[in-house]
Design a protein around this motif. Structure first.
Motif, PDB file in Angstrom:
ATOM      1  N   GLN A  73       2.253   3.373   4.647  1.00 49.57           N
ATOM      2  CA  GLN A  73       2.388   2.505   3.483  1.00 49.57           C
ATOM      3  C   GLN A  73       1.147   2.590   2.598  1.00 49.57           C
ATOM      4  OE1 GLN A  73       4.910   0.620   2.493  1.00 49.57           O
ATOM      5  NE2 GLN A  73       3.881  -0.410   0.796  1.00 49.57           N
ATOM      6  N   THR A  74      -0.033   2.645   3.227  1.00 49.76           N
ATOM      7  CA  THR A  74      -1.284   2.735   2.477  1.00 49.76           C
ATOM      8  C   THR A  74      -1.374   4.055   1.710  1.00 49.76           C
ATOM      9  OG1 THR A  74      -2.416   1.352   4.094  1.00 49.76           O
ATOM     10  CG2 THR A  74      -3.800   2.689   2.651  1.00 49.76           C
ATOM     11  N   GLY A  77       2.575   4.570  -0.369  1.00 49.40           N
ATOM     12  CA  GLY A  77       3.145   3.537  -1.215  1.00 49.40           C
ATOM     13  C   GLY A  77       4.519   3.132  -0.716  1.00 49.40           C
ATOM     14  N   VAL A  81       7.566   6.489  -7.706  1.00 45.27           N
ATOM     15  CA  VAL A  81       7.086   5.777  -8.896  1.00 45.27           C
ATOM     16  C   VAL A  81       8.070   5.945 -10.040  1.00 45.27           C
ATOM     17  CG1 VAL A  81       5.213   5.620 -10.572  1.00 45.27           C
ATOM     18  CG2 VAL A  81       4.699   6.086  -8.161  1.00 45.27           C
ATOM     19  N   LYS A 137      -0.551  13.112 -11.922  1.00 46.78           N
ATOM     20  CA  LYS A 137       0.292  12.096 -11.319  1.00 46.78           C
ATOM     21  C   LYS A 137       1.308  12.748 -10.388  1.00 46.78           C
ATOM     22  CE  LYS A 137       1.804   8.620 -13.586  1.00 46.78           C
ATOM     23  NZ  LYS A 137       2.571   7.786 -14.545  1.00 46.78           N
ATOM     24  N   TYR A 169      -0.818  15.216  -1.783  1.00 44.90           N
ATOM     25  CA  TYR A 169      -0.833  13.866  -2.352  1.00 44.90           C
ATOM     26  C   TYR A 169       0.572  13.276  -2.364  1.00 44.90           C
ATOM     27  CZ  TYR A 169      -5.521  14.924  -4.079  1.00 44.90           C
ATOM     28  OH  TYR A 169      -6.852  15.271  -4.161  1.00 44.90           O
ATOM     29  N   ARG A 172       2.204   7.599  -6.477  1.00 45.53           N
ATOM     30  CA  ARG A 172       1.631   6.283  -6.731  1.00 45.53           C
ATOM     31  C   ARG A 172       1.590   6.066  -8.244  1.00 45.53           C
ATOM     32  NH1 ARG A 172      -4.905   6.787  -5.441  1.00 45.53           N
ATOM     33  NH2 ARG A 172      -5.489   7.835  -7.393  1.00 45.53           N
ATOM     34  N   GLU A 174      -0.973   4.930 -10.079  1.00 49.36           N
ATOM     35  CA  GLU A 174      -2.223   5.392 -10.674  1.00 49.36           C
ATOM     36  C   GLU A 174      -2.325   6.917 -10.628  1.00 49.36           C
ATOM     37  OE1 GLU A 174      -2.044   3.455  -8.042  1.00 49.36           O
ATOM     38  OE2 GLU A 174      -2.506   1.440  -8.811  1.00 49.36           O
ATOM     39  N   HIS A 176      -4.043  10.472  -9.893  1.00 52.27           N
ATOM     40  CA  HIS A 176      -4.981  11.062  -8.942  1.00 52.27           C
ATOM     41  C   HIS A 176      -6.040  11.833  -9.729  1.00 52.27           C
ATOM     42  CE1 HIS A 176      -2.523  10.199  -5.389  1.00 52.27           C
ATOM     43  NE2 HIS A 176      -1.476  10.642  -6.058  1.00 52.27           N
TER      44      HIS A 176
END
Length: 226
Positions: A73-74, A77, A81, A137, A169, A172, A174, A176
């Protein structure tokens, strides 16, 4: 600083998680992919990337492991998105040349007209230390083995090739960021002039997330100081 910082550890864990999930499908899935270009792919050592797994498949893995679920989850997410399938999974938004001695930011917007960017010149003073920062992103699924390839030409002759391993990655909201190690700009009368740069943002599957071209002028001093 001893040990790994949180970001570095998280990136390595994500890479390990990705490889673990994809291991079973590695030998079964042998779909061919189209390389970004011969110039980028010339160092291919017949590496076969893991078969791609969706974010949902990874989230469903070991659902009963509470500690693993919290860590997923950390890192990953709660979900995609952007759900629109027409939006690219990876979007490269900006490239910045970071130099403490520069009179102002040296940033290129990669969301606009890339043909116009090809005609634009960016200036750097000879001999200064600089780094390249890339903003991007990830919108839906984990992307594995991102890398930035940087080909430098002068008067039509390739002078240098640099490959930077960005990593893996998850999606999310935000952006990167990835920053290359410090490098030194060329110095001396012979090396002053205009360099043509071909940039590629790709991954283990050789997906061309973005390709663009731009020009860098190495001068004796910054434009604003001349």
């Amino acid at each position: 600083m001893l040990g790994l910082d949180v970001c570095e550890f998280g990136g390595q864990f994500l890479e390990l998680l990705w490889l673990t999930v994809c291991y079973r499908g590695l030998m079964a899935d042998k779909e061919s992919t189209v390389p970004v270009g011969e110039e980028v792919d010339e160092t291919d050592l017949n590496y076969k990337p893991p078969a791609q797994k969706s974010l949902q498949e990874i989230q469903e893995l070991d659902k009963d492991d509470e500690s693993l679920n919290k860590y997923k989850q950390t890192l990953l997410g709660s979900g995609p998105v952007v759900s629109d399938p027409t939006v690219p999974n990876v979007q490269v938004t900006r490239l910045t040349l970071i130099c403490d001695q520069a009179p102002g930011p040296i940033t290129m917007d990669l969301t606009g007209d890339l043909d116009a960017l090809k005609k634009q010149n960016f200036t750097m003073k000879e001999g200064v230390d600089y780094r390249v920062k890339i903003h991007f992103k990830v919108n839906r699924d984990i992307v594995s083995g991102l890398k930035y390839v940087h080909l430098t030409y002068r008067k039509g002759i390739r002078m240098d090739k640099a490959v930077y391993m960005v990593g893996s990655y998850g999606p999310r909201v935000e952006e990167h960021e990835f920053i290359t190690p410090v490098e030194e700009a060329p110095k001396g009368m012979i090396v002053r002039g205009t360099y043509h740069i071909k940039s590629y943002f790709t991954d283990d599957d050789k997906t061309d997330h973005l390709s663009w071209e731009w020009n860098l002028q190495i001068k004796k001093d910054w434009d604003s100081a001349e």
